[in-house]
Design an enzyme around this catalytic site. Structure first.
Site, PDB file in Angstrom:
ATOM      1  CG  HIS A 152      41.863  -3.518  17.638  1.00 11.12           C
ATOM      2  ND1 HIS A 152      42.909  -2.625  17.780  1.00 11.12           N
ATOM      3  CD2 HIS A 152      40.750  -2.857  18.058  1.00 11.12           C
ATOM      4  CE1 HIS A 152      42.437  -1.481  18.249  1.00 11.12           C
ATOM      5  NE2 HIS A 152      41.151  -1.604  18.448  1.00 11.12           N
TER       6      HIS A 152
ATOM      7  CD1 TRP B  26      51.692  11.675  -8.074  1.00  8.85           C
ATOM      8  CD2 TRP B  26      51.844   9.453  -7.972  1.00  8.85           C
ATOM      9  NE1 TRP B  26      52.959  11.358  -8.424  1.00  8.85           N
ATOM     10  CE2 TRP B  26      53.094   9.992  -8.365  1.00  8.85           C
ATOM     11  CE3 TRP B  26      51.726   8.078  -7.838  1.00  8.85           C
ATOM     12  CZ2 TRP B  26      54.208   9.181  -8.621  1.00  8.85           C
ATOM     13  CZ3 TRP B  26      52.825   7.282  -8.102  1.00  8.85           C
ATOM     14  CH2 TRP B  26      54.051   7.834  -8.489  1.00  8.85           C
ATOM     15  CG  ASN B  27      47.346  13.353  -2.976  1.00  9.21           C
ATOM     16  OD1 ASN B  27      47.871  14.448  -2.988  1.00  9.21           O
ATOM     17  ND2 ASN B  27      46.150  13.121  -3.506  1.00  9.21           N
TER      18      ASN B  27
ATOM     19  CG  ASP C 126      37.732  -2.511  15.495  1.00 11.12           C
ATOM     20  OD1 ASP C 126      38.386  -1.635  14.912  1.00 11.12           O
ATOM     21  OD2 ASP C 126      37.023  -2.273  16.503  1.00 11.12           O
TER      22      ASP C 126
ATOM     23  CG  HIS D 217      37.273  -2.829  21.259  1.00 12.35           C
ATOM     24  ND1 HIS D 217      36.415  -1.780  21.475  1.00 12.35           N
ATOM     25  CD2 HIS D 217      37.917  -2.540  20.103  1.00 12.35           C
ATOM     26  CE1 HIS D 217      36.546  -0.892  20.496  1.00 12.35           C
ATOM     27  NE2 HIS D 217      37.441  -1.323  19.650  1.00 12.35           N
TER      28      HIS D 217
END
Ligand code: 23J
Ligand code: MN
Length: 257
Positions: A79, A61-62, A75, A207
């Site tokens: 944001h 595992w990491n 998004d 955005h």
């Protein structure tokens, strides 16, 4: 329920296909580079905890570290400053994450002009041919940029004048945000805005207008060429990061073959 058993039969029989619109996520995933004085996001990284060794004899595992806005990602309205009163990524209703999607293809134009911008006229011409944009659905903007995703230099396409990647004209971003019935826009590039959008009026208009209208963004999508112009169903699955502005996401499309 019969509609779901019909769907499972169609999947098993191949008349409905699952198309993965997600780019693989690794240390090599390209990341947006904002110009000074702006701060930048980190790259994705894995840190090994154990791999069938003294640290864990039977397991691998990491830990991961990543920016919220790395690779194929979602998004959320918060944001952007225009959407600061809107929802964070954990508050996006699950109901909104399964939605129709249509594709506008400007890949030939973008091959000739990396600064190509989608206009209201382009979208109106698309609607004259294919019908209205989907109510509560995604407009997916095909630019061909996904074919560059394996090479961060070509994907970000920056020179001494900054990054050169396609996007939306400011008027088009405003019009889509304020008058179109869509849920959001999905793109192949590193951001929903053009590479040069820091110099637009307003800066980063996609955005600013879309997230300000409570709409969403999907970034760095792959395999858009495998979708029909209309009729796909998109499943977006950002992690419900509490207070998160966005999240890496697995994005799938259901397509009738
Ligand atoms: C922060 C500032 C500008 C941009 C972005 C993030 C993104 O593209 C993003 O991933 O939301 S353009
Ligand atoms: Mn983002």
């Amino acid at each position: 329920m019969t509609v779901l058993s019909d769907l499972l039969s169609a999947l098993a029989g191949g008349s409905v296909e699952v198309v993965d619109l997600t780019a693989p996520l690794s240390e090599a995933t390209p990341v947006i580079q904002l110009p000074p004085p702006f701060a930048n996001t980190r790259h994705f990284a894995l840190e090994e905890i154990s791999r069938y060794d003294d640290r864990g004899p039977a397991w691998y595992w990491n830990d991961i570290s990543t920016g919220e806005h790395v690779g194929t990602h979602f998004d959320a309205p918060v944001h952007w400053v225009t959407g600061r009163e809107g929802v964070d990524v954990s508050q996006v209703p699950a109901r909104r994450l399964v939605a129709p999607a249509v594709v506008i293809d400007k890949s030939e134009e973008c091959a000739d002009d990396p600064d190509f911008l989608l206009t209201v006229e382009h979208v109106e011409a698309w609607q004259a041919e294919h019908g209205s944009l989907p109510d509560g659905g995604w407009l997916l903007y095909r630019t061909g940029w996904a074919s560059r995703a394996g090479d961060a230099g070509r994907f970000l396409n920056a020179n001494e004048t900054g990054p050169h990647t396609p996007g939306l004209a400011p008027d088009c971003a405003r019009w889509l945000a304020q008058t179109a019935p869509i849920l959001g826009i999905g793109v192949e590039t590193v951001g929903t805005d053009a590479g040069a959008a820091h110099s637009f009026d307003p800066p980063f208009p996609c955005h600013a207008f879309m997230l300000g209208a409570g709409k969403y963004g999907l970034t760095q999508l792959a395999n858009l060429e495998r979708l029909p112009v209309t009729g796909a169903v998109l499943i977006a699955s950002p992690l419900p990061i509490v207070r998160g502005s966005g999240s890496p996401a697995r994005v799938l499309a259901l397509v009738v073959r």
